[in-house]
Motif scaffolding. Sequence first.
Motif, PDB file in Angstrom:
ATOM      1  N   ILE A  37      32.469  54.461 -27.742  1.00  0.00           N
ATOM      2  CA  ILE A  37      33.040  53.124 -27.550  1.00  0.00           C
ATOM      3  C   ILE A  37      34.304  53.261 -26.706  1.00  0.00           C
ATOM      4  N   ALA A  38      34.486  52.354 -25.779  1.00  0.00           N
ATOM      5  CA  ALA A  38      35.706  52.317 -24.960  1.00  0.00           C
ATOM      6  C   ALA A  38      36.277  50.911 -25.008  1.00  0.00           C
ATOM      7  N   VAL A  39      37.566  50.808 -25.220  1.00  0.00           N
ATOM      8  CA  VAL A  39      38.246  49.517 -25.236  1.00  0.00           C
ATOM      9  C   VAL A  39      39.076  49.392 -23.965  1.00  0.00           C
ATOM     10  N   PHE A  40      38.859  48.329 -23.240  1.00  0.00           N
ATOM     11  CA  PHE A  40      39.500  48.072 -21.951  1.00  0.00           C
ATOM     12  C   PHE A  40      40.452  46.891 -22.129  1.00  0.00           C
ATOM     13  N   VAL A  41      41.735  47.085 -21.816  1.00  0.00           N
ATOM     14  CA  VAL A  41      42.744  46.028 -21.993  1.00  0.00           C
ATOM     15  C   VAL A  41      43.438  45.773 -20.659  1.00  0.00           C
ATOM     16  N   PRO A  42      42.883  44.904 -19.808  1.00  0.00           N
ATOM     17  CA  PRO A  42      43.560  44.538 -18.566  1.00  0.00           C
ATOM     18  C   PRO A  42      44.671  43.530 -18.847  1.00  0.00           C
ATOM     19  N   SER A  43      45.816  43.697 -18.228  1.00  0.00           N
ATOM     20  CA  SER A  43      46.940  42.783 -18.490  1.00  0.00           C
ATOM     21  C   SER A  43      47.856  42.723 -17.279  1.00  0.00           C
ATOM     22  N   GLU A  44      48.632  41.680 -17.225  1.00  0.00           N
ATOM     23  CA  GLU A  44      49.645  41.510 -16.186  1.00  0.00           C
ATOM     24  C   GLU A  44      50.973  41.187 -16.857  1.00  0.00           C
ATOM     25  N   ILE A  45      51.984  41.997 -16.580  1.00  0.00           N
ATOM     26  CA  ILE A  45      53.334  41.793 -17.121  1.00  0.00           C
ATOM     27  C   ILE A  45      54.261  41.494 -15.936  1.00  0.00           C
ATOM     28  N   THR A  46      54.826  40.317 -15.910  1.00  0.00           N
ATOM     29  CA  THR A  46      55.601  39.891 -14.733  1.00  0.00           C
ATOM     30  C   THR A  46      57.107  39.977 -14.917  1.00  0.00           C
ATOM     31  N   THR A  47      57.577  40.207 -16.118  1.00  0.00           N
ATOM     32  CA  THR A  47      59.027  40.147 -16.347  1.00  0.00           C
ATOM     33  C   THR A  47      59.791  41.183 -15.539  1.00  0.00           C
ATOM     34  N   TYR A  48      59.184  42.352 -15.336  1.00  0.00           N
ATOM     35  CA  TYR A  48      59.898  43.423 -14.640  1.00  0.00           C
ATOM     36  C   TYR A  48      59.973  43.196 -13.131  1.00  0.00           C
ATOM     37  N   CYS A  49      59.123  42.315 -12.599  1.00  0.00           N
ATOM     38  CA  CYS A  49      59.072  42.160 -11.148  1.00  0.00           C
ATOM     39  C   CYS A  49      59.558  40.788 -10.678  1.00  0.00           C
ATOM     40  N   PHE A  50      60.270  40.060 -11.527  1.00  0.00           N
ATOM     41  CA  PHE A  50      60.823  38.777 -11.075  1.00  0.00           C
ATOM     42  C   PHE A  50      61.789  39.019  -9.920  1.00  0.00           C
ATOM     43  N   TYR A  51      61.650  38.204  -8.894  1.00  0.00           N
ATOM     44  CA  TYR A  51      62.459  38.369  -7.684  1.00  0.00           C
ATOM     45  C   TYR A  51      63.540  37.285  -7.616  1.00  0.00           C
ATOM     46  N   PRO A  52      64.828  37.653  -7.665  1.00  0.00           N
ATOM     47  CA  PRO A  52      65.909  36.667  -7.625  1.00  0.00           C
ATOM     48  C   PRO A  52      66.459  36.422  -6.222  1.00  0.00           C
ATOM     49  N   GLY A  53      65.841  37.033  -5.210  1.00  0.00           N
ATOM     50  CA  GLY A  53      66.354  36.915  -3.848  1.00  0.00           C
ATOM     51  C   GLY A  53      65.870  35.669  -3.130  1.00  0.00           C
ATOM     52  N   LEU A  54      66.042  35.670  -1.783  1.00  0.00           N
ATOM     53  CA  LEU A  54      65.769  34.477  -0.978  1.00  0.00           C
ATOM     54  C   LEU A  54      64.726  34.700   0.117  1.00  0.00           C
ATOM     55  N   GLN A  55      64.164  35.897   0.242  1.00  0.00           N
ATOM     56  CA  GLN A  55      63.200  36.158   1.308  1.00  0.00           C
ATOM     57  C   GLN A  55      61.834  35.608   0.909  1.00  0.00           C
ATOM     58  N   LYS A  56      61.218  34.801   1.793  1.00  0.00           N
ATOM     59  CA  LYS A  56      60.041  34.022   1.437  1.00  0.00           C
ATOM     60  C   LYS A  56      58.846  34.876   1.035  1.00  0.00           C
ATOM     61  N   ASP A  57      58.570  35.972   1.772  1.00  0.00           N
ATOM     62  CA  ASP A  57      57.378  36.739   1.440  1.00  0.00           C
ATOM     63  C   ASP A  57      57.515  37.481   0.115  1.00  0.00           C
ATOM     64  N   TYR A  58      58.720  37.501  -0.452  1.00  0.00           N
ATOM     65  CA  TYR A  58      58.925  38.042  -1.794  1.00  0.00           C
ATOM     66  C   TYR A  58      58.853  36.934  -2.845  1.00  0.00           C
ATOM     67  N   MET A  59      59.241  35.720  -2.455  1.00  0.00           N
ATOM     68  CA  MET A  59      59.291  34.616  -3.415  1.00  0.00           C
ATOM     69  C   MET A  59      57.908  34.128  -3.819  1.00  0.00           C
ATOM     70  N   VAL A  60      56.900  34.378  -2.984  1.00  0.00           N
ATOM     71  CA  VAL A  60      55.545  33.917  -3.287  1.00  0.00           C
ATOM     72  C   VAL A  60      55.057  34.480  -4.617  1.00  0.00           C
ATOM     73  N   ALA A  61      55.382  35.746  -4.878  1.00  0.00           N
ATOM     74  CA  ALA A  61      54.916  36.377  -6.126  1.00  0.00           C
ATOM     75  C   ALA A  61      55.435  35.639  -7.351  1.00  0.00           C
ATOM     76  N   ASN A  62      56.671  35.120  -7.277  1.00  0.00           N
ATOM     77  CA  ASN A  62      57.209  34.358  -8.407  1.00  0.00           C
ATOM     78  C   ASN A  62      56.385  33.113  -8.689  1.00  0.00           C
ATOM     79  N   ALA A  63      55.756  32.572  -7.636  1.00  0.00           N
ATOM     80  CA  ALA A  63      55.042  31.305  -7.773  1.00  0.00           C
ATOM     81  C   ALA A  63      53.619  31.472  -8.286  1.00  0.00           C
ATOM     82  N   ILE A  64      52.956  32.571  -7.943  1.00  0.00           N
ATOM     83  CA  ILE A  64      51.528  32.663  -8.276  1.00  0.00           C
ATOM     84  C   ILE A  64      51.215  33.611  -9.428  1.00  0.00           C
ATOM     85  N   PHE A  65      52.052  34.633  -9.665  1.00  0.00           N
ATOM     86  CA  PHE A  65      51.730  35.587 -10.730  1.00  0.00           C
ATOM     87  C   PHE A  65      52.170  35.066 -12.091  1.00  0.00           C
ATOM     88  N   ARG A  66      51.335  35.279 -13.081  1.00  0.00           N
ATOM     89  CA  ARG A  66      51.625  34.865 -14.452  1.00  0.00           C
ATOM     90  C   ARG A  66      51.225  35.990 -15.408  1.00  0.00           C
TER      91      ARG A  66
END
Length: 306
Positions: A17-46
Amino acid sequence: MALSLIRDLLQARPNSIAVFVPSEITTYCFYPGLQKDYMVANAIFRMGGAAIMCSNKKQFWCTAKYQLMHNVRVHTGADDNAYGCMGWGPDKEGVNGVYLRKDVPLQAAKALEACLRTIAPKILTWSQYAEAAYNLFEKTVLGRAVAEYVPDFTQCIDHFALHAGGYAVLKGLQQAMSLPSQKMLPSFATLRDFGNTSCSTTWYVLAYMESIEGLRKNQTLMQIGMGGGMKAGVNVWRALRDITITHEAWAHLNGKAVTEADLPRPISDPTCRIGNSAALSGDIKAAFGAKAADSPRTADILVQAH
């Protein structure tokens, strides 16, 4: 990518038996800057996650939901454009974050093309093989100027769980595979309600199908995942029984299907077209005259848990 590892592990370890746990953790990668191509991730990742139990034990055959029929994965990181279209690093001011370049949909399409080149010969119907052969005969023997053959994937696959990486990514996948809007609704509903939960996204899409649409015994499901690098993976599952389960994640819909009118932006929006996705449709032809790439035999992986 992880399912390829699970497949190999179970092939090497019978009765396991194998247990697979896919997950996304966004707290570590929150971007507080102003560059647009970095800000997109804040908008779409959850943040999100799922848990799937896979097994090759025969005792689970009667209770498992699906059998893994085919599994293909590719990594196009040898291409500098693919490797650099998204990643983690500092912006011009030295602020770290996840950046997404404008060519992400194009690089995702190229990675998907590589997967489809391998998996398409394994899933086509006999009539589609005949159509492809006749198309080749017309061009090479009769010398006719006919369009390249691109299969209708809805003839050999019943359901599609596509990576909800963003509106443009889903539109690119739709255009590349020529899928009707109805087949795209579960993925767009996932994007609307949960955003891009990374490696767990397609499992939210599958949960929507089980909760709202239901799957019938022997129906097939194509699961397509994308990731940075650029990585792509395609799994083809077969339902072992009728499946209708209301998952907690979709309980708020009360069994009501999401329609295109319910989406913040319609699937058929004429203002959005991924310009280079047409190239993918043309390149898919290489999969139909060529022998499928050698790959390990797919183990009987039975998905037991939600």
